[in-house]
Design an enzyme around this catalytic site. Structure first.
Site, PDB file in Angstrom:
ATOM      1  N   TRP A 291       0.817  -1.218   0.000  1.00 54.44           N
ATOM      2  CA  TRP A 291       0.000   0.000   0.000  1.00 54.44           C
ATOM      3  C   TRP A 291       0.849   1.266   0.000  1.00 54.44           C
ATOM      4  CZ3 TRP A 291       1.787   2.503   4.151  1.00 54.44           C
ATOM      5  CH2 TRP A 291       2.230   1.752   5.247  1.00 54.44           C
ATOM      6  N   ASN A 292       2.170   1.175   0.245  1.00 56.53           N
ATOM      7  CA  ASN A 292       2.913   2.432   0.417  1.00 56.53           C
ATOM      8  C   ASN A 292       3.184   3.151  -0.908  1.00 56.53           C
ATOM      9  OD1 ASN A 292       4.767   0.464  -0.266  1.00 56.53           O
ATOM     10  ND2 ASN A 292       6.364   1.216   1.112  1.00 56.53           N
TER      11      ASN A 292
ATOM     12  N   LYS B  87      -2.253  -8.956  -7.251  1.00 61.68           N
ATOM     13  CA  LYS B  87      -3.077  -8.760  -6.055  1.00 61.68           C
ATOM     14  C   LYS B  87      -2.569  -7.519  -5.330  1.00 61.68           C
ATOM     15  CE  LYS B  87      -2.819  -9.558  -1.833  1.00 61.68           C
ATOM     16  NZ  LYS B  87      -3.457  -8.306  -1.356  1.00 61.68           N
TER      17      LYS B  87
ATOM     18  N   GLY C 122       6.870  -6.085  -0.184  1.00 58.77           N
ATOM     19  CA  GLY C 122       6.171  -5.995   1.093  1.00 58.77           C
ATOM     20  C   GLY C 122       7.105  -6.329   2.229  1.00 58.77           C
ATOM     21  N   SER C 123       6.527  -6.804   3.313  1.00 60.01           N
ATOM     22  CA  SER C 123       7.321  -7.053   4.513  1.00 60.01           C
ATOM     23  C   SER C 123       8.182  -8.305   4.371  1.00 60.01           C
ATOM     24  CB  SER C 123       6.397  -7.197   5.715  1.00 60.01           C
ATOM     25  OG  SER C 123       5.563  -8.325   5.535  1.00 60.01           O
TER      26      SER C 123
ATOM     27  N   GLU D 101      11.112  -7.879  -2.948  1.00 58.12           N
ATOM     28  CA  GLU D 101      11.577  -6.569  -2.484  1.00 58.12           C
ATOM     29  C   GLU D 101      11.016  -6.410  -1.082  1.00 58.12           C
ATOM     30  OE1 GLU D 101      13.609  -4.676  -3.945  1.00 58.12           O
ATOM     31  OE2 GLU D 101      13.515  -5.196  -6.071  1.00 58.12           O
TER      32      GLU D 101
ATOM     33  N   CYS E 252      10.308   1.345   2.235  1.00 58.77           N
ATOM     34  CA  CYS E 252      11.354   0.377   2.570  1.00 58.77           C
ATOM     35  C   CYS E 252      12.729   1.037   2.498  1.00 58.77           C
ATOM     36  CB  CYS E 252      11.275  -0.828   1.656  1.00 58.77           C
ATOM     37  SG  CYS E 252      11.205  -0.388  -0.079  1.00 58.77           S
TER      38      CYS E 252
END
Ligand code: ADP
Length: 485
Positions: free
Chosen positions: A158-159, A182, A235-236, A257, A291
């Site tokens: 979402w960032n 997605k 993402g995380s 990433e 990130c």
């Protein structure tokens, strides 16, 4: 004419599969809210496994004809798509700010970058060269060609809800792959808006699909599918590890990433103004939710006091507000939970002896807002230095010499990006070579560009995005040995 493409939130209430706009089989929706106000701005289908399998099937069917096009023909489609993204930049930026919160100026910049990825890969896709190899035997010929890997699954955060999609879709489609995306459940509208423009640009049905809904179910269906040949994820680190594990059963190619823990090093000989500006930009852009955001600031003892004073003064001047308000520099965080997590990190640091030099309180504008904060008297083992903060907290620490700060900077499981400010060329070279990160910003904090390879080492990920390296991630090398000559 494309002047009539509808990009209102209300019109983006369906997923895009096989060229059709679909609701969930169950009819269920997920609400999309504006983090600045908490207001509901739209809704998207809550899809699961069955709809995801249908999207994979659509992408698989579309793959044959798409890969059969010449690179030039695919390039033309991508350039039309990029053109529409530029044409609708303002509208896309408004939508992005509405669902994500970042200041409009940052959203406009992200949409520009988004179109930039499509444009650059439209060009680079025409240069996916193979090679011939001088033969080892007179009676045979050896050559290497590059072919598209196949159906690609992309799971995005979402960032940066727009550019993280085109950074993957640009090279994937240029190389001749098709794709199922997605997007994050927090920011699906920017993804669906891209799909609507792809449709208007003439991207063939099934080449670019978006499924929205349950992360676990959709992720499981994508990683479990034998038709999906590659997973690309941003993402995380925690979710990245899970998806890599799930992808192992079918030996998928993976590009990850993941998180970072960026050190920002300021040497005694640095240009102070440039270092302060760099620390502000790299720390507070997108309210620290990147990130590549600076996570730990190390300042040499000779410049430490001057840096802290100048930096803190600049942080106090940052204008916080709704992203749609002109002049806003720091918007809300993605939701109230994210802001609450900042209070926890701060309490932990202060409890362990850190001192707040500026900011440090939740903001009166609402539960998702958090004041940009400067922390001093910080130690490396505090949680705000060990973990990825993903928010507007800036811990500042002091260092004496280069060997010490390089050791401290590298003492993390992450390895995405490091920043360093110095004007002395030997130090510059040493830092650039010895910092164990995939990217190093030397006297520059804005490293991301479509023309250079973005990515991390260690637990920050696998693979690169952007540049020719980013295109290679979507092709397989095939070696052809022709005998009987
Ligand atoms: P961030 O919060 O930094 O965006 P996440 O890793 O939580 O990082 O989310 C990134 C993307 O991964 C989002 O699209 C999210 O929906 C998705 N995701 C989260 N959990 C899972 C999961 N178990 N399986 C598949 N995708 C997931």
């Amino acid at each position: 004419s494309s002047a009539g493409v509808d990009l209102t939130a209300a019109s983006l209430d369906r997923a895009f599969v096989g060229g059709r706009w679909l609701t969930a089989d169950s009819g269920a929706d997920i609400a999309v809210t504006d983090p600045a106000t908490g207001e509901r701005i739209g809704s998207v289908p809550r899809m699961g496994r069955a709809e995801t399998l249908a999207a994979i099937e659509a992408a698989h069917i579309a793959w044959g004809p798409w890969r059969a096009l010449t690179a030039g023909d695919r390039s033309a489609v991508l350039r039309r798509w990029a053109g529409l993204v530029y044409l609708y930049q303002d509208r896309l930026a408004e939508l992005l700010t509405a669902e994500q919160g970042k200041p409009l100026a940052e959203s406009r910049a992200e949409i520009g970058a988004s179109a930039g990825f499509l444009t650059w890969f439209a060009e680079e896709g025409r240069r996916a060269y193979g090679r011939t190899i001088p033969t080892d035997r007179p009676d045979r010929r050896l050559s290497v060609i590059r072919q598209p890997v196949g159906v690609v699954a992309a799971i995005t955060p979402w960032n940066f809800p727009s550019s993280m999609i085109t950074r993957k879709a640009g090279p994937a489609l240029a190389a001749g792959c098709t794709m199922v995306v997605k997007p994050s459940e927090e920011t699906p509208l920017s993804a669906l808006a891209l799909a609507r423009l792809a449709e208007a640009a003439g991207v063939p049905a099934g080449v670019f699909n978006i499924v929205t809904g349950s992360a676990r179910e959709i992720g499981g269906a994508l990683t479990g599918s034998e038709l999906v040949r590659k997973l690309t994820f941003t993402g995380s680190t925690a979710v990245g590890k899970l998806l890599a594990e799930q992808s192992a059963a079918t030996v998928k190619r993976v590009s990850l990433e993941l998180g970072g823990n960026a050190p920002f090093i300021v040497c005694d000989d640095a240009d102070l103004d440039a270092a302060v500006a760099g620390a502000i930009g790299s720390k507070f852009r997108n309210a620290g939710q990147a990130c590549v955001a600076t996570n730990r600031i190390y300042v040499q003892d000779g410049i430490y006091d001057r840096f802290v004073d100048a930096f803190t003064a600049r942080v106090r001047d940052l204008v916080i507000g709704n992203g749609t308000t002109t002049g806003t520099q720091v918007g809300p965080m993605i939701n109230a939970d994210a802001a609450a997590a900042m209070s926890v990190l701060l309490d932990d640091a202060v409890g362990a002896g850190a001192r707040i030099a500026g900011g440090g309180v939740p903001h009166p504008l609402g539960a998702a807002f958090f004041e940009p904060t400067v922390l001093v008297d910080v130690a490396d083992d505090m949680e705000c230095c060990r973990s990825e903060t993903f928010g507007p907290i800036a811990p500042v620490m002091c260092f004496r010499d280069d060997t010490e700060v390089i050791r401290r900077a590298n003492a993390t499981a992450y390895g995405l990006v490091a920043y360093c400010y110095t004007t002395e060329y030997r130090r510059l070279n040493r830092f650039a070579e010895e910092l164990e990160f995939g990217m190093v910003g030397m006297n520059d904090f804005s490293v991301s560009t479509e023309v250079a390879p973005f990515g991390g080492v260690k637990e920050s990920g696998i693979g690169r995005e952007g540049s020719q390296d980013g295109l290679d991630e979507y092709t397989e090398v095939k070696y052809i040995c022709t005998g009987g000559m």
